[in-house]
Design a protein around this motif. Structure first.
Motif, PDB file in Angstrom:
ATOM      1  N   LEU A 107       4.355  -1.104   4.162  1.00 30.06           N
ATOM      2  CA  LEU A 107       4.204  -2.283   3.319  1.00 30.06           C
ATOM      3  C   LEU A 107       4.284  -1.816   1.875  1.00 30.06           C
ATOM      4  O   LEU A 107       3.340  -1.254   1.335  1.00 30.06           O
ATOM      5  CB  LEU A 107       2.868  -2.967   3.598  1.00 30.06           C
ATOM      6  N   PHE A 108       5.478  -2.024   1.268  1.00 30.54           N
ATOM      7  CA  PHE A 108       5.704  -1.467  -0.061  1.00 30.54           C
ATOM      8  C   PHE A 108       4.954  -2.238  -1.122  1.00 30.54           C
ATOM      9  O   PHE A 108       4.697  -3.431  -0.987  1.00 30.54           O
ATOM     10  CB  PHE A 108       7.188  -1.511  -0.406  1.00 30.54           C
ATOM     11  N   VAL A 109       4.655  -1.524  -2.223  1.00 27.16           N
ATOM     12  CA  VAL A 109       4.245  -2.225  -3.439  1.00 27.16           C
ATOM     13  C   VAL A 109       5.509  -2.772  -4.092  1.00 27.16           C
ATOM     14  O   VAL A 109       6.624  -2.428  -3.705  1.00 27.16           O
ATOM     15  CB  VAL A 109       3.500  -1.290  -4.407  1.00 27.16           C
ATOM     16  N   ASP A 110       5.328  -3.651  -5.086  1.00 31.28           N
ATOM     17  CA  ASP A 110       6.495  -4.267  -5.724  1.00 31.28           C
ATOM     18  C   ASP A 110       7.182  -3.233  -6.627  1.00 31.28           C
ATOM     19  O   ASP A 110       6.558  -2.737  -7.568  1.00 31.28           O
ATOM     20  CB  ASP A 110       6.035  -5.472  -6.555  1.00 31.28           C
ATOM     21  N   PRO A 111       8.444  -2.880  -6.357  1.00 31.05           N
ATOM     22  CA  PRO A 111       9.083  -1.841  -7.188  1.00 31.05           C
ATOM     23  C   PRO A 111       9.584  -2.349  -8.535  1.00 31.05           C
ATOM     24  O   PRO A 111       9.872  -1.537  -9.415  1.00 31.05           O
ATOM     25  CB  PRO A 111      10.256  -1.375  -6.321  1.00 31.05           C
ATOM     26  N   ILE A 112       9.681  -3.683  -8.715  1.00 27.31           N
ATOM     27  CA  ILE A 112      10.305  -4.185  -9.946  1.00 27.31           C
ATOM     28  C   ILE A 112       9.457  -3.883 -11.185  1.00 27.31           C
ATOM     29  O   ILE A 112       9.971  -3.363 -12.170  1.00 27.31           O
ATOM     30  CB  ILE A 112      10.615  -5.682  -9.804  1.00 27.31           C
ATOM     31  N   GLN A 134       7.487  -1.489 -11.572  1.00 30.90           N
ATOM     32  CA  GLN A 134       7.563  -0.043 -11.808  1.00 30.90           C
ATOM     33  C   GLN A 134       8.833   0.316 -12.557  1.00 30.90           C
ATOM     34  O   GLN A 134       8.809   1.103 -13.507  1.00 30.90           O
ATOM     35  CB  GLN A 134       7.523   0.708 -10.485  1.00 30.90           C
ATOM     36  N   ALA A 135       9.978  -0.281 -12.137  1.00 26.24           N
ATOM     37  CA  ALA A 135      11.238   0.037 -12.812  1.00 26.24           C
ATOM     38  C   ALA A 135      11.195  -0.406 -14.266  1.00 26.24           C
ATOM     39  O   ALA A 135      11.702   0.282 -15.154  1.00 26.24           O
ATOM     40  CB  ALA A 135      12.397  -0.633 -12.090  1.00 26.24           C
ATOM     41  N   SER A 178       0.810  -1.212   0.000  1.00 24.19           N
ATOM     42  CA  SER A 178       0.000   0.000   0.000  1.00 24.19           C
ATOM     43  C   SER A 178       0.843   1.261   0.000  1.00 24.19           C
ATOM     44  O   SER A 178       0.286   2.350  -0.097  1.00 24.19           O
ATOM     45  CB  SER A 178      -0.910   0.003   1.231  1.00 24.19           C
ATOM     46  N   ASP A 179       2.179   1.157   0.102  1.00 26.57           N
ATOM     47  CA  ASP A 179       3.002   2.357   0.165  1.00 26.57           C
ATOM     48  C   ASP A 179       3.926   2.423  -1.038  1.00 26.57           C
ATOM     49  O   ASP A 179       4.383   1.399  -1.549  1.00 26.57           O
ATOM     50  CB  ASP A 179       3.847   2.363   1.440  1.00 26.57           C
ATOM     51  N   ALA A 180       4.231   3.661  -1.460  1.00 26.51           N
ATOM     52  CA  ALA A 180       5.171   3.845  -2.558  1.00 26.51           C
ATOM     53  C   ALA A 180       6.560   3.370  -2.118  1.00 26.51           C
ATOM     54  O   ALA A 180       6.915   3.490  -0.941  1.00 26.51           O
ATOM     55  CB  ALA A 180       5.224   5.311  -2.958  1.00 26.51           C
ATOM     56  N   PRO A 181       7.348   2.803  -3.036  1.00 23.63           N
ATOM     57  CA  PRO A 181       8.642   2.215  -2.661  1.00 23.63           C
ATOM     58  C   PRO A 181       9.722   3.250  -2.362  1.00 23.63           C
ATOM     59  O   PRO A 181      10.747   3.300  -3.009  1.00 23.63           O
ATOM     60  CB  PRO A 181       8.999   1.360  -3.879  1.00 23.63           C
ATOM     61  N   LEU A 182       9.473   4.110  -1.377  1.00 28.89           N
ATOM     62  CA  LEU A 182      10.475   5.073  -0.931  1.00 28.89           C
ATOM     63  C   LEU A 182      10.787   4.767   0.523  1.00 28.89           C
ATOM     64  O   LEU A 182       9.881   4.786   1.368  1.00 28.89           O
ATOM     65  CB  LEU A 182       9.943   6.498  -1.060  1.00 28.89           C
ATOM     66  N   LEU A 183      12.063   4.477   0.823  1.00 24.40           N
ATOM     67  CA  LEU A 183      12.430   4.121   2.191  1.00 24.40           C
ATOM     68  C   LEU A 183      12.278   5.342   3.097  1.00 24.40           C
ATOM     69  O   LEU A 183      12.256   6.479   2.652  1.00 24.40           O
ATOM     70  CB  LEU A 183      13.861   3.609   2.230  1.00 24.40           C
TER      71      LEU A 183
END
Lengths: 77, 254, 112
Positions: C62-67, C69-70, C51-56
């Motif tokens: 709880l991040f979404v899957d960043p792969i 997106q890249a 549910s959260d954008a992949p920014l540390l």
């Protein structure tokens, strides 16, 4: 929310494919891009949202309008 | 003739629906999205690459060679488009006595004349920010480069319109020649940074000059190479796309 | 499920436009629509596991899957290059044949 925006995206795309005036189609496509950017933001993908907004609403619109200006504006088929 | 057209349209639609019938089970499958990759990158991504934006960590840290290949695809496609635009004979832009195509067309209003030139510096500044801070906030080379290209296009439109805020073509740094030089240099930088060890060498150089002293915590990889790659890719994408659009707008006659 | 159906409809719109429309610029529209359908599909599916954008920064996210997106980031940029190349080719054909109708162009190539 996302479903509603996605439904508008589908409708605008169908209009872009069917429109006789190609310039109307370009405007519909750039509306599609802006709405997709908001979908990406809602799906917590800010990187993709920035790219889609800059590329879809800005650059591809310029390229499509260039092509239409240098060829024909109406789809005669 | 008309019958043949209807028949071919019907054949096309049938082919498209058959293709969709193959695609539908794939799209509608019930398999859950795997979480292993997300967990690994969320746990190790910062320590391995030094970037807090995990998307940047992936496409410039874990998969930098993939990004290099994608940059080459971009280069080839843009080079092909620019060559086709430049070499096509009988361009209508050139046929109308002098001047770029629609500098006096009905589509050019005062709004464009006033806005385009004034908006350009703001857009360029935002693009630079997006490009430079891609490792910590949303953004990066591709996004920043595209925003930079929009800024250059604003300059080109403002110049063409001859409105307020225009820049004389003789002193501007955004002509097609300059843009292609910038693109070549930036692409060479990206290539050089892609050689094995050059990233580590750059990180060591930055550390030796003390520029990043106290920034990186113990056990965290230096983020310098990612910033350098972001700048290189941003300049390359920005100048390449801007070059294509400036040539399309008829800026190559100056 | 509704989302996937809509994405499928979007892709189908592009595919149908690509195979039924004769105008070359319409075909370029169709390619752009298919590209954006794929991008939307991957981003939405990758967002299903968090549910959260992949920014540390900050704890307990709880991040979404960043792969995806890249990968989609590069897909968008390649997509605009495909549009640009397709449109410049269409422009070149129009300069040479004076029409954007692909059947007409094919007929004239056969005559030459």
């Amino acid at each position: 929310m996302i479903e509603a925006i996605l439904a508008i995206v589908v409708a605008a795309s169908i209009y872009a494919i069917l429109a006789r005036d190609l310039l109307h189609g370009v405007i519909a496509l750039s509306v599609t891009s802006v709405l997709s950017a908001s979908i990406f933001f809602l799906a917590s993908a800010p990187d993709v949202a920035i790219t889609e907004a800059a590329v879809g609403a800005g650059l591809s619109t310029i390229i499509f309008v260039w092509a239409i200006r240098n060829t024909e504006r109406t789809d005669r088929s | 003739m008309r019958r043949g057209k209807l028949l071919s349209a019907a054949t096309g639609l049938a082919a498209a629906s058959l293709a969709l019938a193959v695609l539908a089970p794939v799209v509608m499958s019930d398999v859950d999205w795997p979480t292993a990759a997300r967990d690994t990158i969320a746990a190790d991504g910062y320590a391995a690459t030094g970037a807090t934006n995990l998307v940047s960590a992936i496409y410039l840290g874990y998969r930098a060679f993939d990004t290099l290949g994608e940059t080459i695809v971009l280069l080839v496609a843009l080079a092909g488009s620019v060559a086709l635009v430049a070499s096509t004979p009988g361009r209508p832009d050139l046929d109308r006595d002098g001047g770029p195509a629609d500098s006096r067309g009905p589509g050019h209003t005062d709004i464009i004349n006033v806005i385009a030139g004034k908006l350009a510096p703001i857009v360029l500044l935002f693009g630079t920010y997006v490009m430079l801070y891609g490792h910590t906030s949303p953004g990066g080379g591709f996004q920043g480069g595209v925003v930079l290209a929009s800024g250059v296009i604003f300059i080109a439109i403002g110049r063409r319109a001859g409105g307020i805020g225009r820049i004389s073509p003789s002193i501007t740094a955004f002509g097609p020649r300059t843009l292609s030089v910038i693109e070549a240099i930036a692409f060479a930088t990206v290539l050089a940074l892609s050689f094995p060890g050059s990233g580590a060498a750059l990180a060591g150089l930055i550390e030796a000059t003390g520029a990043s002293a106290g920034v990186a915590a113990k056990g965290v990889a230096a983020v310098g190479p990612i910033i350098a790659l972001n700048i290189g890719i941003g300049l390359k994408v920005g100048s390449g796309v801007a070059l294509l659009c400036v040539m399309m707008l008829g800026g190559d006659q100056e | 499920m509704i989302r996937r159906l809509l994405v499928l409809a979007l892709f189908g719109t592009g595919l149908a436009g690509l195979v039924t429309k004769r105008n070359l610029i319409k075909k370029a529209y169709a390619l752009a629509i298919m590209n954006s359908a794929i991008v939307i599909l991957f981003v939405l599916e990758g967002a299903a596991i968090g549910s959260d954008a992949p920014l540390l920064g900050g704890a307990g996210k709880l991040f979404v899957d960043p792969i995806p997106q890249a990968l989609m980031l590069t897909a968008i940029v390649v997509g605009v290059c495909v549009s640009a190349l397709a449109l410049t080719l269409a422009y070149r054909l129009y300069r040479h044949f004076g029409t954007l109708d692909i059947d007409e162009i094919k007929r004239r190539i056969g005559h030459e």
